[in-house]
Write an enzyme that holds these catalytic residues in place. Structure first.
Site, short mmCIF file in Angstrom:
data_model
loop_
_atom_site.label_atom_id
_atom_site.label_comp_id
_atom_site.label_asym_id
_atom_site.label_seq_id
_atom_site.Cartn_x
_atom_site.Cartn_y
_atom_site.Cartn_z
N GLU A 1 -16.75 43.61 -55.66
CA GLU A 1 -18.15 44.02 -55.56
C GLU A 1 -18.62 44.45 -56.94
O GLU A 1 -18.01 45.32 -57.55
CB GLU A 1 -18.29 45.28 -54.70
N ASP B 1 -24.08 56.70 -51.67
CA ASP B 1 -22.91 56.89 -52.52
C ASP B 1 -22.61 58.36 -52.78
O ASP B 1 -23.51 59.18 -52.94
CB ASP B 1 -23.12 56.17 -53.86
#
Lengths: 408, 239
Positions: free
Chosen positions: B30, B41
């Protein structure tokens, strides 16, 4: 989850998968409440006995004479318990939290008004409470932090990003994705993913309902224009909602900061600097660069210092249902000083934007026309910022002496 | 599958990390296009996003870097980013560019299927995977709906919370992953909180792809770029 919560092309619910069931639950609780007349009665009762509602609609005779134009009325949201319209939203969401059976509330805060209101609600209802606040705002608004802590809330300074309201919102979401089973996020304004814009606007509609009834009682006719400051947009939507179906100009005043030309402002709808984007769970006008990265905003008032704006207002802007202006930090301080001296009323710096916007136009209206300004909050909380802006020498001496005391 | 934030700590360091990861046997990566509001996140990747942006990681620069990586290394690469990046770029244009530069798809955590119809269609039109997610509180019914619009694989969040925190590899996780398996016919990737070989061994029987996200960034921050290869090699169960 259905595809919903759109106002024209704005709004939506851009959620991480993990939060979808939590939002399904929230939407269901909100819709039940909205469809149950007993809920609104309970809410009104609570606001009457705990927050002093209805708040007055004050005729500002001296300001009216000063400008020699429209009759100026002030809707006194500053007289709510905790000193701002934020109380309307937090108490409403508090009732919902009780119905959902959750025991903990979390919230972001900019100026600290929403945080303080939320901590107050948590104290009253017996919820645990954590408030996320940008580190910069913690510096600007220490007195509110002090009160939140006294009320039993944990205040967490957010040191990520630009360290202001938007970063506090991100951090509150991060808490929520971990603790959604026990915790409700009391979002403070009519932004964020559906159902928040609609739900917060619904609780705040108590402002407009009262204001409309009051002006009809006091003047026997509708106002020509109504003014409200716009950060996230909840106090504006609250006032506007009372006049949606009337021939009334709805005017939102955003933070012009150091001037639109300087780029240091938070004018999303009244400048050409913002564009449609997706962040913090919803689609609206954001102050962002071409890549879609959010920009730094500036305002003298922490509560208006925000990159996005309610998707409901973005839509009203697009279909020209409301008009948006901006007021600079300097204009705001002037409007604040004038209002204090002439009326003995101290608006919050946020609210003073609405006053500045209204003052600019009041003289152009005739004596038989009426305007209402929403005083969303009281200004005594801003004593440090205002005293600094006014460059008050006595205040500086006081602070220096006080600091020396603590040093000793 | 491993994860890097493009431009953090620099594009050169990112290239080194990719090289080491590929050498260590990583077979899927990724590449995160940084965003100023990375809502899903945790602290490690959040700071990496901010730092990359402060150091001038534009979308254009990230696309150039990704194109370069896809040309140099024989493993599939995916973009990871937040909805505003492809939205501002234009969903159709973003999908076309992703295909043109040789990437295989994208993961966009704040674009659930209800909001992502344009995006999913554009990706599929370009034969790209629009990776969807399951979470432990996703219902069976919803898992099936998500599986219907999925291609490539499904990213199964191992737990609640944000990236980079500890995950307890527990019986609840086993039950959840078997629900995932029942709902989806595509491979399952499991992410959030994998840090060592014990976690890998646990997952081996349950999932097809293990996602190592924040931990490689942590290793890089603490021990330098050159420690990444060893860290990854140590994760693989002894042959």
């Amino acid at each position: 989850m259905k595809h919903r919560g759109y106002y024209g092309s704005f709004g939506g619910a851009f959620l991480p998968e993990i939060l979808i069931p939590t939002f399904d639950e929230l939407v269901a609780a909100y819709e039940n409440a909205r469809n149950d007349p007993a809920f609104w009665n309970q809410y009104q009762q609570l606001m009457a006995e705990y927050s002093g509602r209805p708040t007055p609609l004050t005729f500002a005779a001296n300001l009216t004479r000063h400008f020699g134009g429209a009759k100026i009325y002030i809707k006194r949201e500053d007289l709510n318990h905790t000193g701002a319209h934020k109380a309307n939203n937090v108490m409403g969401q508090g009732l919902l939290v009780q119905k959902m059976g959750k025991k903990r509330v979390i919230a972001e805060t900019g100026a600290g008004q929403h945080g303080a209101a939320c901590a107050t609600m948590a104290a009253k209802f017996g919820f645990d409470c954590t408030i996320y606040m940008g580190e910069k705002d913690v510096m600007r608004q220490r007195p509110n932090v002090f009160w939140m802590e006294q009320l039993g809330a944990q205040v967490v300074p957010v040191t990520d990003g630009t360290k202001i309201l938007k970063d506090a919102i991100n951090q509150t979401f991060r808490d929520w994705v971990t603790h959604m089973d026990t915790t409700h996020y009391v979002l403070g304004t009519a932004c964020g993913p559906h159902p928040f814009p609609e739900m917060v606007a619904w609780f705040q509609s108590i402002i407009g309902k009262e204001a409309r009834q009051q002006i009809l009682e006091q003047e026997g006719r509708l106002p020509h224009k109504v003014y409200a400051c716009v950060g996230g947009g909840s106090n504006a939507l609250g006032l506007f909602s009372g006049f949606m179906d009337d021939p009334v100009d709805l005017v939102g005043v955003e933070a012009g900061g150091k001037g639109i030309d300087t780029g240091q402002h938070a004018a999303r709808l009244s400048s050409e600097d913002a564009s449609p984007g997706i962040a913090q769970g919803y689609k609206t006008f954001f102050l962002q660069d071409n890549d879609g990265q959010m920009k730094e905003t500036h305002s003298i008032s922490a509560g208006l210092d925000y990159v996005g704006v309610s998707p409901i207002l973005a839509h009203m802007h697009e279909i020209k249902k409301a008009r948006f202006e901006s007021a600079t930090d300097t204009e705001v301080v002037d409007a604040l000083k004038l209002t204090i001296k002439t009326e003995g009323i101290i608006p919050a710096l946020e609210s003073a934007h609405a006053f500045a916007g209204a003052f600019r136009e009041a003289s152009d209206l005739s004596g038989d026309q009426i305007i209402i300004i929403n005083q969303s909050g009281r200004g005594d909380k801003d004593i440090f910022t205002v005293a600094e802006a006014l460059n008050d020498p006595e205040w500086k001496t006081f602070i220096q002496k006080k600091a020396a005391q603590y040093h000793a | 599958m491993t994860h890097i934030v493009m431009g953090y700590p620099s594009f050169d360091d990112c290239h080194d990390m990719v090289r080491q990861m590929v050498a260590a046997g990583v077979d899927l990566m990724e590449l995160q296009i940084p965003f100023s509001e990375p809502m899903a996140d945790g602290p490690v990747i959040l700071k990496a996003n901010q730092s990359a942006l402060e150091r001038g990681a534009t979308v254009a620069r990230c696309l150039t870097f990704a194109k370069d990586m896809a040309a140099r290394y024989p493993i599939p690469f995916l973009f990871m980013t937040y909805a505003n990046i492809p939205y501002r770029y234009g969903m159709a244009a973003f999908a076309k560019t992703t295909a043109d530069i040789g990437l295989h798809g994208a993961i966009v955590p704040d674009l659930p299927m209800e909001e992502g119809a344009d995006y999913i269609e554009a990706m599929h039109d370009n034969n790209l995977s629009a990776i969807q997610m399951f979470s432990p509180n996703t219902s069976d019914t919803r898992m099936e709906q998500i599986a219907d619009v999925s291609s490539g694989f499904i990213y199964c969040l191992a737990r609640k919370g944000v990236t980079g925190e500890d995950t307890k590899f527990s019986p609840d996780l086993v039950r959840y992953l078997s629900r995932c398996r029942n709902a989806a016919s595509v491979p399952l990737a499991v992410g959030f909180g994998i840090k060592d070989r014990a976690d890998m061994n646990f997952l081996k029987a349950m999932a097809d792809i293990a996602v190592i996200g924040s931990q490689t960034i942590r290793v890089m921050e603490e021990h330098g770029v050159n420690a990444v290869r060893e860290f990854i090699q140590d994760l693989f169960p002894a042959a």
